[in-house]
Design an enzyme around this catalytic site. Structure first.
Site, PDB file in Angstrom:
ATOM      1  N   ARG A 113      44.897  39.388  32.430  1.00 20.25           N
ATOM      2  CA  ARG A 113      46.295  39.647  33.299  1.00 20.25           C
ATOM      3  C   ARG A 113      47.039  38.062  33.253  1.00 20.25           C
ATOM      4  O   ARG A 113      46.517  37.253  33.809  1.00 20.25           O
ATOM      5  CB  ARG A 113      45.693  40.109  34.639  1.00 20.25           C
ATOM      6  CG  ARG A 113      45.689  41.545  34.845  1.00 20.25           C
ATOM      7  CD  ARG A 113      45.821  42.090  36.183  1.00 20.25           C
ATOM      8  NE  ARG A 113      45.363  41.123  37.289  1.00 20.25           N
ATOM      9  CZ  ARG A 113      45.584  41.412  38.563  1.00 20.25           C
ATOM     10  NH1 ARG A 113      45.838  42.463  38.996  1.00 20.25           N
ATOM     11  NH2 ARG A 113      45.083  40.503  39.508  1.00 20.25           N
ATOM     12  N   THR A 117      52.992  37.467  35.914  1.00 16.58           N
ATOM     13  CA  THR A 117      53.624  38.953  35.522  1.00 16.58           C
ATOM     14  C   THR A 117      52.667  40.022  36.151  1.00 16.58           C
ATOM     15  O   THR A 117      53.045  40.961  36.026  1.00 16.58           O
ATOM     16  CB  THR A 117      54.286  39.029  34.334  1.00 16.58           C
ATOM     17  OG1 THR A 117      52.936  39.117  33.232  1.00 16.58           O
ATOM     18  CG2 THR A 117      55.211  38.111  33.894  1.00 16.58           C
ATOM     19  N   ASP A 209      37.723  37.598  42.519  1.00 10.10           N
ATOM     20  CA  ASP A 209      37.922  37.703  40.862  1.00 10.10           C
ATOM     21  C   ASP A 209      36.529  38.131  40.047  1.00 10.10           C
ATOM     22  O   ASP A 209      35.755  36.987  40.180  1.00 10.10           O
ATOM     23  CB  ASP A 209      38.413  36.484  40.172  1.00 10.10           C
ATOM     24  CG  ASP A 209      39.018  36.409  39.029  1.00 10.10           C
ATOM     25  OD1 ASP A 209      37.972  36.733  38.193  1.00 10.10           O
ATOM     26  OD2 ASP A 209      39.843  36.061  38.337  1.00 10.10           O
ATOM     27  N   ASP A 212      35.438  35.633  37.285  1.00  8.52           N
ATOM     28  CA  ASP A 212      34.945  34.210  37.628  1.00  8.52           C
ATOM     29  C   ASP A 212      33.615  34.427  38.463  1.00  8.52           C
ATOM     30  O   ASP A 212      32.750  33.510  38.376  1.00  8.52           O
ATOM     31  CB  ASP A 212      36.069  33.812  38.528  1.00  8.52           C
ATOM     32  CG  ASP A 212      37.317  33.163  37.709  1.00  8.52           C
ATOM     33  OD1 ASP A 212      36.998  32.892  36.663  1.00  8.52           O
ATOM     34  OD2 ASP A 212      38.403  33.094  38.220  1.00  8.52           O
TER      35      ASP A 212
HETATM   36  C1  PRP Z   1      40.697  41.334  35.826  1.00  9.10           C
HETATM   37  C2  PRP Z   1      39.636  42.391  35.878  1.00  9.10           C
HETATM   38  C3  PRP Z   1      40.474  43.574  35.056  1.00  9.10           C
HETATM   39  C4  PRP Z   1      41.839  43.286  35.604  1.00  9.10           C
HETATM   40  C5  PRP Z   1      42.456  44.313  36.454  1.00  9.10           C
HETATM   41  O1  PRP Z   1      40.730  40.817  34.697  1.00  9.10           O
HETATM   42  O2  PRP Z   1      38.532  42.402  35.022  1.00  9.10           O
HETATM   43  O3  PRP Z   1      40.391  43.462  33.588  1.00  9.10           O
HETATM   44  O4  PRP Z   1      42.029  41.774  35.966  1.00  9.10           O
HETATM   45  O5  PRP Z   1      43.641  44.189  36.836  1.00  9.10           O
HETATM   46  P1  PRP Z   1      44.731  45.182  36.666  1.00  9.10           P
HETATM   47  O6  PRP Z   1      44.113  46.543  37.064  1.00  9.10           O
HETATM   48  O7  PRP Z   1      45.869  44.689  37.559  1.00  9.10           O
HETATM   49  O8  PRP Z   1      44.983  45.088  35.045  1.00  9.10           O
HETATM   50  P2  PRP Z   1      41.104  39.247  34.228  1.00  9.10           P
HETATM   51  O9  PRP Z   1      42.621  39.506  33.721  1.00  9.10           O
HETATM   52  O10 PRP Z   1      41.053  38.451  35.707  1.00  9.10           O
HETATM   53  O11 PRP Z   1      40.380  38.700  33.077  1.00  9.10           O
HETATM   54  P3  PRP Z   1      38.941  38.400  32.862  1.00  9.10           P
HETATM   55  O12 PRP Z   1      38.174  39.630  33.042  1.00  9.10           O
HETATM   56  O13 PRP Z   1      38.851  37.692  31.568  1.00  9.10           O
HETATM   57  O14 PRP Z   1      38.386  37.406  34.104  1.00  9.10           O
HETATM   58  N1  URA Z   2      41.064  41.397  38.972  1.00  9.56           N
HETATM   59  C1  URA Z   2      39.986  40.850  39.734  1.00  9.56           C
HETATM   60  O1  URA Z   2      39.201  40.454  39.200  1.00  9.56           O
HETATM   61  N2  URA Z   2      40.088  41.251  40.963  1.00  9.56           N
HETATM   62  C2  URA Z   2      41.022  41.766  41.734  1.00  9.56           C
HETATM   63  O2  URA Z   2      40.849  41.975  42.784  1.00  9.56           O
HETATM   64  C3  URA Z   2      42.070  42.364  41.097  1.00  9.56           C
HETATM   65  C4  URA Z   2      41.993  42.026  39.711  1.00  9.56           C
END
Ligand code: PRP
Ligand code: URA
Length: 218
Positions: A113, A117, A209, A212
């Site tokens: 994400r 945005t 997160d 993380d």
């Molecule tokens: C997080 C999570 C989802 C997304 C959800 O990923 O693991 O993939 O956000 O958010 P959304 O429903 O608003 O799209 P992130 O972008 O943090 O990437 P990562 O898994 O690599 O940490």
């Molecule tokens: N992605 C995450 O990892 N946590 C949230 O709460 C939303 C999006």
């Protein structure tokens, strides 16, 4: 008058209501939950979600011999399964799903994400080449705005997938509404549905997160 052309159908949302699921989810949310424990709990919750999401697998009778006698048993006979984690955080759920469906093929969709945005950016895609023949379980612990899973399901359908379910640990109502609006044929299995998103797109009360916390990157 019953005009079937005007009836909109949406996929079902199953919030798994089980004491062990709620217990493990509560441990996972706690700020004291460290990386090792977080990984284990995500895997265990994915395992329990898979149990729910596979309740409709087709079975057939099979004749077997036990050490005592011959009998008619039951064997899963339906479509083959593909498991597709959304990178990164979906990776944490894979082993928990595979413990239930060890013969599944695995695809990967890489998305993150954009922090400003909140729009998903695709950076990787590798899927089995027979997606049309498979029941697909798409994995992401967090269904927040729903942007990431919507883009992932778009990709799965372009690759031919026709039967898709989403497994998530936590969802916000906004994300469920978005996925149901864009892909009404996709059922959602989730361990908990929270109140809302905050101004940064995080689920509240949530667990922070997920990527993380799984990988120890913050
Ligand atoms: C997080 C999570 C989802 C997304 C959800 O990923 O693991 O993939 O956000 O958010 P959304 O429903 O608003 O799209 P992130 O972008 O943090 O990437 P990562 O898994 O690599 O940490
Ligand atoms: N992605 C995450 O990892 N946590 C949230 O709460 C939303 C999006």
């Amino acid at each position: 008058m019953n005009d079937s052309a005007t009836i909109a159908t949406t996929g079902k949302v199953v919030e798994v209501d089980h004491p062990l699921v709620k217990h493990k989810l509560t441990l996972l949310r706690r700020v004291e939950c460290d990386t090792a424990q977080f990984r284990l709990l995500v895997e265990e919750l994915a395992n329990l979600l898979t149990y729910e999401a596979t309740k409709d697998l087709e079975t057939e009778d099979v004749e077997i011999d036990t050490p005592i006698t011959r009998m008619t048993g039951s064997s899963v006979s339906g479509k083959k399964v593909a498991v597709v984690p959304i990178l990164r955080a979906g990776l944490g759920m894979v082993d928990g799903v595979l413990r239930m469906v060890p013969v599944a093929r695995i695809g990967h969709i890489g998305l993150y994400r954009d922090e400003e945005t909140l729009e998903p950016v695709t950076y990787y895609e590798k899927l089995p080449d027979d997606m049309a023949q498979r029941d697909v379980l798409v994995l992401d612990p967090m269904l927040a705005t729903g942007g990431s899973v919507t883009v992932a399901v778009d990709a799965l359908k372009r690759a031919g997938a026709q039967r898709i379910k989403m497994l998530a640990i936590l969802a916000a109502p906004e994300g469920i509404a978005r996925l149901q609006a864009d892909h009404p044929d996709v059922d959602i299995y989730v361990a908990g549905i929270d109140e809302r998103l905050n101004e940064k797109g995080y689920i509240v009360p949530g667990l922070g997160d997920a990527g993380d916390r799984l990988f120890g990157t913050k």
